[in-house]
Design a protein around this motif. Structure first.
Motif, PDB file in Angstrom:
ATOM      1  N   CYS A 179       0.890   5.095  -5.073  1.00 45.16           N
ATOM      2  CA  CYS A 179       0.967   3.945  -5.986  1.00 45.16           C
ATOM      3  C   CYS A 179       0.217   4.244  -7.280  1.00 45.16           C
ATOM      4  O   CYS A 179      -0.893   4.775  -7.255  1.00 45.16           O
ATOM      5  CB  CYS A 179       0.362   2.721  -5.311  1.00 45.16           C
ATOM      6  N   LYS A 211       2.121   4.842  -0.625  1.00 47.45           N
ATOM      7  CA  LYS A 211       1.461   6.127  -0.869  1.00 47.45           C
ATOM      8  C   LYS A 211       1.838   6.604  -2.277  1.00 47.45           C
ATOM      9  O   LYS A 211       3.023   6.620  -2.626  1.00 47.45           O
ATOM     10  CB  LYS A 211       1.901   7.146   0.176  1.00 47.45           C
ATOM     11  N   GLU A 257      -3.312   1.412  -7.514  1.00 47.85           N
ATOM     12  CA  GLU A 257      -4.024   1.045  -6.288  1.00 47.85           C
ATOM     13  C   GLU A 257      -5.129   0.014  -6.512  1.00 47.85           C
ATOM     14  O   GLU A 257      -5.440  -0.761  -5.618  1.00 47.85           O
ATOM     15  CB  GLU A 257      -4.646   2.287  -5.639  1.00 47.85           C
ATOM     16  N   TRP A 301      -4.485  -3.630  -5.413  1.00 45.75           N
ATOM     17  CA  TRP A 301      -4.190  -4.016  -4.039  1.00 45.75           C
ATOM     18  C   TRP A 301      -5.108  -5.127  -3.535  1.00 45.75           C
ATOM     19  O   TRP A 301      -4.714  -5.937  -2.702  1.00 45.75           O
ATOM     20  CB  TRP A 301      -4.327  -2.813  -3.107  1.00 45.75           C
ATOM     21  N   HIS A 360       0.823  -1.222   0.000  1.00 47.61           N
ATOM     22  CA  HIS A 360       0.000   0.000   0.000  1.00 47.61           C
ATOM     23  C   HIS A 360       0.855   1.269   0.000  1.00 47.61           C
ATOM     24  O   HIS A 360       0.668   2.152   0.840  1.00 47.61           O
ATOM     25  CB  HIS A 360      -0.966   0.007   1.175  1.00 47.61           C
TER      26      HIS A 360
END
Length: 162
Positions: free
Chosen positions: A33, A31, A36, A39, A29
């Motif tokens: 990315c 910050k 996202e 995930w 995760h």
């Protein structure tokens, strides 16, 4: 394992024209990315023998340099276990004529070679198939768009084979 997408003629995620597989599931995760949506381990479609067959067919062109594994996180333990049989098939079919790049938020020495939750019974075999490992988490404060094949300056391109 699920996967979020496949790009058949990718030139952004490794050298040459590549086939890129975006696996689902990531616990890093990071910050900022760029992906996202990958995930969630349940995102996308199941990775099946038919998916493997499709990927091998996409790779079986003279202009394709190799396979790139991204995510999500290919080195999540459940993803490693699902990918190793496919990577075996890849090497049986193509030998060293095509390469494998793997992008991971793990750090090679700390997470994949040392004792950690990431180093499982198939990790050494997985890494034995990978030519180039792009390691390290994406760090937003170190973002550098001038870097080739990585997003932040802490990430490394590590040649594991050849």
């Amino acid at each position: 394992m699920n996967y979020s997408g496949i790009i058949g003629s990718d030139i952004a995620n490794g050298e040459g024209v590549r086939v890129s597989l975006f696996v689902s599931g990531c616990t890093h995760h990071c910050k900022g990315c760029f992906n996202e949506s990958t995930w969630d381990f349940a995102a996308g479609k199941p990775f099946t023998t038919q998916t493997e067959d499709f990927l091998l067919a996409e790779l079986d062109h003279p202009w394709v340099a190799g396979l790139s594994l991204l995510g999500g996180e290919p080195m999540e333990p459940e993803n490693q276990r699902a990918l190793v049989p496919f990577l075996r098939r890849f090497r049986e079919r193509f030998g060293d004529t095509k390469d494998i790049w793997c992008y991971t938020g793990c750090v090679l020495e700390r997470d994949l070679q040392g004792e950690s939750r990431w180093h499982i019974e198939v990790t050494d075999e997985f890494l034995s198939y990978v030519d180039v490992l792009v390691d390290g988490p994406f760090v937003e404060s170190l973002k550098d768009i001038s870097l080739k094949f990585r997003g932040s300056s802490n990430q490394r391109l590590i040649r594991l084979r050849g």
